[in-house]
Structures are given as structure tokens and as C-alpha cells.
Design a protein around this motif. Structure first.
Motif, PDB file in Angstrom:
ATOM      1  N   UNK A 182       0.822  -1.211   0.000  1.00  0.00           N
ATOM      2  CA  UNK A 182       0.000   0.000   0.000  1.00  0.00           C
ATOM      3  C   UNK A 182       0.860   1.266   0.000  1.00  0.00           C
ATOM      4  N   UNK A 183       2.024   1.196   0.601  1.00  0.00           N
ATOM      5  CA  UNK A 183       2.907   2.363   0.620  1.00  0.00           C
ATOM      6  C   UNK A 183       3.650   2.576  -0.690  1.00  0.00           C
ATOM      7  N   UNK A 227     -11.729   3.287  -4.071  1.00  0.00           N
ATOM      8  CA  UNK A 227     -12.701   3.944  -3.196  1.00  0.00           C
ATOM      9  C   UNK A 227     -12.033   4.893  -2.196  1.00  0.00           C
ATOM     10  N   UNK A 228     -10.702   4.870  -2.131  1.00  0.00           N
ATOM     11  CA  UNK A 228      -9.971   5.659  -1.145  1.00  0.00           C
ATOM     12  C   UNK A 228      -8.947   6.557  -1.824  1.00  0.00           C
ATOM     13  N   UNK A 229      -8.634   7.649  -1.160  1.00  0.00           N
ATOM     14  CA  UNK A 229      -7.575   8.535  -1.650  1.00  0.00           C
ATOM     15  C   UNK A 229      -6.217   7.898  -1.384  1.00  0.00           C
ATOM     16  N   UNK A 230      -5.205   8.242  -2.174  1.00  0.00           N
ATOM     17  CA  UNK A 230      -3.870   7.671  -1.966  1.00  0.00           C
ATOM     18  C   UNK A 230      -3.344   7.885  -0.541  1.00  0.00           C
ATOM     19  N   UNK A 231      -3.610   9.042   0.042  1.00  0.00           N
ATOM     20  CA  UNK A 231      -3.131   9.309   1.405  1.00  0.00           C
ATOM     21  C   UNK A 231      -3.771   8.349   2.410  1.00  0.00           C
ATOM     22  N   UNK A 255      -3.294   3.497   5.906  1.00  0.00           N
ATOM     23  CA  UNK A 255      -3.632   2.108   6.225  1.00  0.00           C
ATOM     24  C   UNK A 255      -2.376   1.240   6.134  1.00  0.00           C
ATOM     25  N   UNK A 256      -1.587   1.437   5.081  1.00  0.00           N
ATOM     26  CA  UNK A 256      -0.349   0.675   4.927  1.00  0.00           C
ATOM     27  C   UNK A 256       0.620   0.907   6.078  1.00  0.00           C
ATOM     28  N   UNK A 257       0.766   2.161   6.486  1.00  0.00           N
ATOM     29  CA  UNK A 257       1.638   2.477   7.616  1.00  0.00           C
ATOM     30  C   UNK A 257       1.160   1.833   8.909  1.00  0.00           C
ATOM     31  N   UNK A 258      -0.148   1.851   9.133  1.00  0.00           N
ATOM     32  CA  UNK A 258      -0.705   1.218  10.333  1.00  0.00           C
ATOM     33  C   UNK A 258      -0.501  -0.295  10.301  1.00  0.00           C
ATOM     34  N   UNK A 259      -0.620  -0.894   9.117  1.00  0.00           N
ATOM     35  CA  UNK A 259      -0.375  -2.330   9.010  1.00  0.00           C
ATOM     36  C   UNK A 259       1.091  -2.658   9.315  1.00  0.00           C
TER      37      UNK A 259
END
Length: 128
Positions: A23-24, A43-47, A52-56
Motif C-alpha cells: 500500500x505504501x 474507493x480511497x484517496x492515496x493518502x 492504512x499501509x503504515x498502520x499495518x
């Protein structure tokens, strides 16, 4: 039980590291072309995807590193709880989009991270 918790935590850490770095590093438009199950990213903005990627990634690190280094091992069940909440959102999204097979995979990840959270909070805590 301790061995099972370590194995599941290690497996989930690897999965979330790969997913988070994907995701990053992979552009949203390219990710959406990787298959039907990947179209949700549009459905989501790149940010948001990067968040989400950072949290994962943080969650994956939190599943292993605190216990391995014996520094604040209470972070392990907290990280597992956080990843469980992320997967609740993922399963909800998949169901709303009618992606049953992907929802089942995400529900499996949800169950495994919940297993680690409950196991480390109640059954075999590191602070026992």
C-alpha cells in the motif's frame, strides 16, 4: 498455546508487512489492476491507503518486536487488537462491495489477529 500464538503472530506479521509495504509503495491505479479483489483501493484517496499501509506495518512490527526484545510486551496484544479493528473495516468493506471470497480471507485474518490479542491478553500473557 504459547507456541501457537508465536506462530500465528509471526505469520500475521509477515502478511501485514507485505500488505502494508504494498500500500505504501505501489501506486493506487496500478494496485487496482492487480485483480478484482484489488479494485477497492479506488474507493480511497492515496493518502488514506498510505495511512492504512503504515498502520499495518506498525501493527506487524508490534506483533513481534516488543516480545522478542522484552521491551513493553503489552504492545503485542495492543497491536493485535489494532489489526483486528483494521480487519473489521476490511470485512465490512468487502461485504458492502459484494466480494464474498475476499471477505472470507479478510475474516480469517481478523480471526487470527483476534486469537493473538485474546491469547496474549488472557491465556498466555507475557507479563505472567
Amino acid at each position: 498455546m504459547n507456541i501457537a500464538l508465536w506462530i500465528v503472530a509471526g505469520l500475521m506479521a509477515a502478511i501485514y508487512l507485505l500488505s502494508g509495504f504494498g500500500k505504501l509503495l505501489v501506486p493506487r491505479e496500478r494496485m487496482a489492476t492487480m485483480g478484482d479483489a484489488s479494485r477497492w483501493v479506488l474507493d480511497f484517496r492515496p493518502a488514506t491507503l498510505k495511512t492504512i499501509g503504515g498502520l499495518e506495518i506498525l501493527g506487524a512490527i508490534g506483533l513481534i518486536l516488543p516480545a522478542l526484545l522484552d521491551i513493553a510486551p503489552i504492545l503485542v496484544p495492543l497491536a493485535a487488537s489494532g489489526l483486528t479493528l483494521i480487519m473489521v473495516g476490511a470485512v465490512t468493506l468487502r461485504i458492502r462491495r459484494g466480494e464474498t471470497k475476499a471477505a472470507l480471507v479478510d475474516a480469517t485474518y481478523l480471526a487470527l489477529t483476534a486469537f493473538v490479542a485474546i491469547g496474549r491478553f488472557a491465556w498466555v500473557p507475557f507479563t505472567a
